[in-house]
Structures are given as C-alpha cells and as structure tokens.
Design a protein around this motif. Structure first.
Motif, PDB file in Angstrom:
ATOM      1  N   GLY A 408       0.831  -1.203   0.000  1.00 45.19           N
ATOM      2  CA  GLY A 408       0.000   0.000   0.000  1.00 45.19           C
ATOM      3  C   GLY A 408       0.856   1.240   0.000  1.00 45.19           C
ATOM      4  O   GLY A 408       2.055   1.200  -0.285  1.00 45.19           O
ATOM      5  N   ALA A 409       0.240   2.356   0.340  1.00 43.18           N
ATOM      6  CA  ALA A 409       0.956   3.630   0.365  1.00 43.18           C
ATOM      7  C   ALA A 409       1.968   3.641   1.506  1.00 43.18           C
ATOM      8  O   ALA A 409       1.705   3.152   2.602  1.00 43.18           O
ATOM      9  N   THR A 410       3.133   4.213   1.231  1.00 50.46           N
ATOM     10  CA  THR A 410       4.176   4.353   2.242  1.00 50.46           C
ATOM     11  C   THR A 410       4.762   5.760   2.151  1.00 50.46           C
ATOM     12  O   THR A 410       4.418   6.528   1.241  1.00 50.46           O
ATOM     13  N   ARG A 411       5.670   6.069   3.071  1.00 50.24           N
ATOM     14  CA  ARG A 411       6.334   7.375   3.023  1.00 50.24           C
ATOM     15  C   ARG A 411       7.232   7.497   1.797  1.00 50.24           C
ATOM     16  O   ARG A 411       7.657   8.596   1.452  1.00 50.24           O
ATOM     17  N   ARG A 412       7.537   6.374   1.153  1.00 53.42           N
ATOM     18  CA  ARG A 412       8.419   6.387  -0.015  1.00 53.42           C
ATOM     19  C   ARG A 412       7.696   6.064  -1.315  1.00 53.42           C
ATOM     20  O   ARG A 412       8.338   5.844  -2.348  1.00 53.42           O
ATOM     21  N   SER A 413       6.374   6.014  -1.277  1.00 54.93           N
ATOM     22  CA  SER A 413       5.612   5.607  -2.469  1.00 54.93           C
ATOM     23  C   SER A 413       5.840   6.507  -3.675  1.00 54.93           C
ATOM     24  O   SER A 413       5.731   6.071  -4.824  1.00 54.93           O
ATOM     25  N   ASP A 414       6.156   7.776  -3.427  1.00 54.77           N
ATOM     26  CA  ASP A 414       6.350   8.724  -4.529  1.00 54.77           C
ATOM     27  C   ASP A 414       7.808   8.850  -4.947  1.00 54.77           C
ATOM     28  O   ASP A 414       8.157   9.723  -5.735  1.00 54.77           O
ATOM     29  N   GLY A 415       8.658   7.971  -4.436  1.00 53.45           N
ATOM     30  CA  GLY A 415      10.063   8.028  -4.801  1.00 53.45           C
ATOM     31  C   GLY A 415      10.780   9.182  -4.115  1.00 53.45           C
ATOM     32  O   GLY A 415      10.353   9.645  -3.049  1.00 53.45           O
ATOM     33  N   PRO A 416      11.867   9.659  -4.692  1.00 52.77           N
ATOM     34  CA  PRO A 416      12.441   9.288  -5.993  1.00 52.77           C
ATOM     35  C   PRO A 416      13.238   7.987  -5.923  1.00 52.77           C
ATOM     36  O   PRO A 416      13.927   7.728  -4.939  1.00 52.77           O
ATOM     37  N   VAL A 417      13.132   7.201  -6.993  1.00 51.96           N
ATOM     38  CA  VAL A 417      13.883   5.953  -7.061  1.00 51.96           C
ATOM     39  C   VAL A 417      15.362   6.278  -7.230  1.00 51.96           C
ATOM     40  O   VAL A 417      15.752   7.004  -8.151  1.00 51.96           O
ATOM     41  N   TRP A 418      16.173   5.740  -6.346  1.00 56.05           N
ATOM     42  CA  TRP A 418      17.604   6.070  -6.285  1.00 56.05           C
ATOM     43  C   TRP A 418      18.325   5.801  -7.608  1.00 56.05           C
ATOM     44  O   TRP A 418      19.072   6.648  -8.104  1.00 56.05           O
ATOM     45  N   ALA A 419      18.116   4.621  -8.173  1.00 58.98           N
ATOM     46  CA  ALA A 419      18.829   4.265  -9.401  1.00 58.98           C
ATOM     47  C   ALA A 419      18.523   5.232 -10.534  1.00 58.98           C
ATOM     48  O   ALA A 419      19.378   5.496 -11.392  1.00 58.98           O
ATOM     49  N   GLY A 420      17.308   5.781 -10.541  1.00 61.46           N
ATOM     50  CA  GLY A 420      16.944   6.738 -11.576  1.00 61.46           C
ATOM     51  C   GLY A 420      17.595   8.100 -11.383  1.00 61.46           C
ATOM     52  O   GLY A 420      17.690   8.895 -12.340  1.00 61.46           O
ATOM     53  N   GLU A 421      18.047   8.390 -10.160  1.00 64.46           N
ATOM     54  CA  GLU A 421      18.686   9.674  -9.866  1.00 64.46           C
ATOM     55  C   GLU A 421      20.189   9.658 -10.137  1.00 64.46           C
ATOM     56  O   GLU A 421      20.813  10.708 -10.279  1.00 64.46           O
ATOM     57  N   VAL A 422      20.770   8.473 -10.180  1.00 61.83           N
ATOM     58  CA  VAL A 422      22.228   8.367 -10.303  1.00 61.83           C
ATOM     59  C   VAL A 422      22.760   8.954 -11.615  1.00 61.83           C
ATOM     60  O   VAL A 422      23.771   9.677 -11.612  1.00 61.83           O
ATOM     61  N   PRO A 423      22.154   8.668 -12.775  1.00 60.67           N
ATOM     62  CA  PRO A 423      22.707   9.241 -14.015  1.00 60.67           C
ATOM     63  C   PRO A 423      22.798  10.766 -13.994  1.00 60.67           C
ATOM     64  O   PRO A 423      23.798  11.336 -14.465  1.00 60.67           O
ATOM     65  N   ALA A 424      21.767  11.433 -13.448  1.00 53.48           N
ATOM     66  CA  ALA A 424      21.814  12.895 -13.367  1.00 53.48           C
ATOM     67  C   ALA A 424      22.930  13.353 -12.436  1.00 53.48           C
ATOM     68  O   ALA A 424      23.589  14.377 -12.679  1.00 53.48           O
ATOM     69  N   ALA A 425      23.156  12.599 -11.356  1.00 52.09           N
ATOM     70  CA  ALA A 425      24.233  12.946 -10.425  1.00 52.09           C
ATOM     71  C   ALA A 425      25.598  12.781 -11.083  1.00 52.09           C
ATOM     72  O   ALA A 425      26.500  13.608 -10.894  1.00 52.09           O
TER      73      ALA A 425
END
Length: 457
Positions: A408-425
């Motif tokens: 169900g819904a959690t405090r992390r349900s909206d991300g951001p997904v870490w792996a998706g942030e790595v390329p921008a970093a």
C-alpha cells in the motif's frame, strides 16, 4: 559413529526445528520485502541517505559504526549502510532495503526459537515471530530501511534477555545477537530486568546448574546498555522535547498504536471517534485488556512477567517518543476531523509490535491453561472461555495480517527511485572527482562524492 535408533530419534526433531526456523526467517524476509512495493524498495529513506551515509563517507567503515546520533548508537543500521556503500552505487537503495528485510527475518527466526520457554506451542510462536512482517503499519515507514531498523531489534530484546540457554554454544550465539540488539536501540534498557528470567530457577529439572549460561547475555546486555546511556547523556539531540498531557498520551496510544495494530488506516479510528464517540474503540480495547489480565492471572510466572513487560513497554515507547519529540504532539484526547490527516507515526508501529506480541503471548497462555481445581477433561467452563478468548485474539491477528498484507501507500511511495537519480548525479559531476553532488532521496537528499559516482562502470 552412533547410528542407534535413539540417536536418530533425537536428531530428527533437531533437524526439523532448524528447518522450521530457517523457513520462518526466509518467509518473514520475503513477506516484508513484498509488502514494500517496487518504488518503496528502490527509494532511499531519511538517515540512510543522510547522516548514516555522510558519516560513512567522512569517518570510514569502522569509526562510523559506534558513532552516536540523536542520543544513541545505531550499530546494525550503520553496518547495512557499509554494505550498501560497498556495492555498485546504483544498487545502494535496493541493498539497504533488502538487508533491512533480511535483518527482520533474522529477528523473526530468533524470536521463534527464543520464545519457546514462554510460548511452547509452535503455531503461537509462528504467529508471534511473524508480527514484524504482518503488522499493518510496518511498511508505511519502519520496514525496509536502516533508519527504522532499531524498532525491530527492540522487538527481539525481551526474548534475548529472558532466554535460558541449554548449551554454552547457545548462550554465546544469543549473547552476540544481544550485542547487536542493545547497541542499536537505547530503549532496550526498558527490558533489562527480564535478564532475571534467565537466572531463575538456578537449576533445571535434573538438578544441573543453569544460571552460569545466563552470564554472557547478562554481561553483554549490561555493557551495551551502559554504552547507550553514555551516548544518550553525551550526544546532542536536534529535536526539541515535548511535554504532552497524560490524557493526550493515552488517547494517542489508542488512536495510533492500538488502532494501527489491526488496520493500516489509523485515520479511520479518528473518523469513527469523531462521528460516534470513544465507546466503539474503547470496548474492543477493554476486551483485549481483559484477555491480557486473565493471562497474567493464570499464566506461569515466566509468561506473566513477559506479558507485563511487553504491555508496559508498548505504552512506554509511545510516551517516550512524545516526550523526546515535541513535534509529534497532537491534541489526541479531543479528536477533530483535521486529526484524520495525521499519518501513522513510526513510534506507533514500534509500540504496536509490542502490543500485538503481548496479545499473542496472552492468547497462548489462555489456550494452554488448565485449571488445577477441575478433573473434567475439558477443564471446565473457565478453561473453555479462556481457549475461546485466546483463539479469538489469534484469529484477529491473522485477519488483520491478511487484510492488510498487500503493498500500500508508504512514506516512499512517490520516490524518488535512487537508481533513476544516479545518471543525473554523474552528469552533475562533470568529470570532476573532487566534487560532491546531491542525489535526491525521500524526504531529503544525499551528498555523494563524485569520486564514488565516477568510479561506477
């Protein structure tokens, strides 16, 4: 080699017990992981990308382990962050989430074994051990991250302290587990008196001395607790303390830990109280209190003390959280519609773990109780009532578990997904390994050295 029938008969239950314990641990690990959902599993939460990661980068893999934060030590979470940092950077979130779920599975397996003196029936111990995985509130914030892993280790503490080891090997293993538990959660000190259950009676049924094997766990527990107290007295907490009214503490416990022990939507309890008054919530609470009181009245002394400890610390954890964190205070004793928007508190999940544990142990006592004053095969009307009440509690736990099992819904349900942030970093590093860039997490961000990001293949 001894191949006598007696030796074979002895080995078979031992093998079955080991297999059952492994299955319990694996099952709880898998269920905890599944209930998170894919986005939550892939999102770094709070301190996992904040102070734990910063300290790991700044202090290294050893000096960071017992570095205090917010007034206490966090050994196991820091070990998990070490593990995640050692893996490919894009896998950091999944490694920490999976490692956290594995630790919960280890806790469950340990409780399944260590609770046998208090809960001899394996079906009840199975339900007890599964509580960390099936608690309705667990996935919302405390499951699947290192930042809140200490709550699950608190759940293991009373069983580590009270266990009467049969062998020195067993005593040593439990002492090691106790070290990890106590050096991760300050509030394990609440359960410290339970070490006396491991010391008495001083001899077993055969007359052999048992108490010496309680020494390793006792020494580790006392030294670990002392280290936590020193950290609490010398470290600085950022959060401001609160001074909640006792009525708000009690009402909040009813609306969050108690309600959240059976349903993930704690706002539903607020809506019900606002619309219909407190009676509909207090009646089931009163019935559960009667079950617990009955179990304390008729149970063996070891079970009595365990039930009392679990119930008191359930309330104590909630109260302590409101005292230590002024921002968590609410006017719980006078609920209004706006209070529905208050999400489940992580302290509520921790308190709920212990509340449900007290309920299951109480149910085990009532189902196993047989009045000494009756010669009837059924044990008389009192026993039938006790058995019915005990099984009703177990049925309620199982129904709540099944009804709230789906992700169900959690405090992390909206991300951001870490792996998706790595390329921008990586792109933000612009090829300069001396830079430090921000990688978005929930609810903050992580400062990651470009030397680490650029080393990724």
């Amino acid at each position: 080699m001894d191949r006598t029938p007696a030796a074979t008969t002895t080995r078979v239950p031992t093998v079955l017990a080991v297999v059952a314990t492994v299955l319990v641990g694996a099952g709880v690990t898998a269920l905890t992981w599944w209930r998170l959902g894919p986005v939550t599993r892939g999102t770094v939460w709070a301190e996992d990308g904040g102070v734990f990661l910063r300290d790991r980068v700044a202090l290294g893999p050893v000096d960071s382990l017992l570095h205090p934060y917010a007034g206490y030590l966090h050994l196991v979470p820091r070990l998990l962050v070490d593990l995640g940092w050692a893996m490919p950077i894009e896998d950091y979130a999944h490694v920490v989430s999976a490692g956290s779920c594995v630790v919960v599975g280890v806790v469950a397996a340990a409780v399944f074994v260590l609770a046998r003196d208090v809960v001899p029936s394996w079906p009840f111990r199975l339900v007890l051990a599964a509580i960390p995985a099936v608690l309705p509130l667990a996935p919302y914030e405390i499951a699947g991250n290192a930042a809140n892993l200490h709550w699950f280790l608190l759940f293991a503490a009373p069983w580590c302290f009270a266990y009467r080891a049969r062998t020195w090997w067993g005593s040593g293993v439990v002492a090691v587990l106790t070290g990890f538990v106590v050096l991760t959660e300050l509030q394990t000190v609440f359960f410290l008196p339970l070490v006396l259950l491991a010391w008495f009676p001083r001899r077993d049924a055969a007359g052999a001395r048992v108490w010496p094997r309680a020494l390793p766990v006792t020494i580790v527990a006392v030294l670990g607790a002392a280290a936590q107290v020193v950290a609490a007295l010398t470290d600085v907490r950022v959060s401001q303390p609160g001074s909640p009214a006792f009525g708000d503490v009690v009402a909040g416990w009813v609306l969050q830990p108690f309600a959240g022990a059976w349903v993930a939507d704690v706002g539903a309890a607020v809506r019900f109280v606002v619309a219909h008054g407190w009676a509909g919530v207090l009646v089931p609470l009163t019935l559960l209190v009667l079950v617990v009181v009955a179990a304390v009245a008729v149970g063996a002394w070891r079970a009595r003390w365990m039930i009392v400890a679990l119930a008191l610390v359930s309330g104590g954890v909630w109260w302590a959280a409101l005292l230590a964190n002024g921002g968590a205070a609410q006017d719980w004793s006078h609920p209004v519609a706006a209070l529905e928007a208050v999400p489940p508190q992580r302290y509520a999940a921790a308190s709920g773990l212990l509340l449900v544990a007290a309920s299951v142990v109480s149910a085990s006592v009532l189902v196993g109780w047989r009045p000494a004053s009756t010669t009837r095969r059924t044990g008389g009307a009192a026993r039938l009532v006790g058995v019915a009440a005990g099984w009703c509690v177990v049925a309620l736990v199982v129904v709540a578990a099944v009804g709230n099992a789906a992700p169900g819904a959690t405090r992390r349900s909206d991300g951001p997904v870490w792996a998706g942030e790595v390329p921008a970093a990586v792109a933000a590093c612009d090829g300069d390994p001396a830079k430090v860039v921000d990688v978005r997490t929930a609810p903050w961000s992580a400062k990651v050295p470009c030397s680490r990001l650029l080393s990724t293949p």
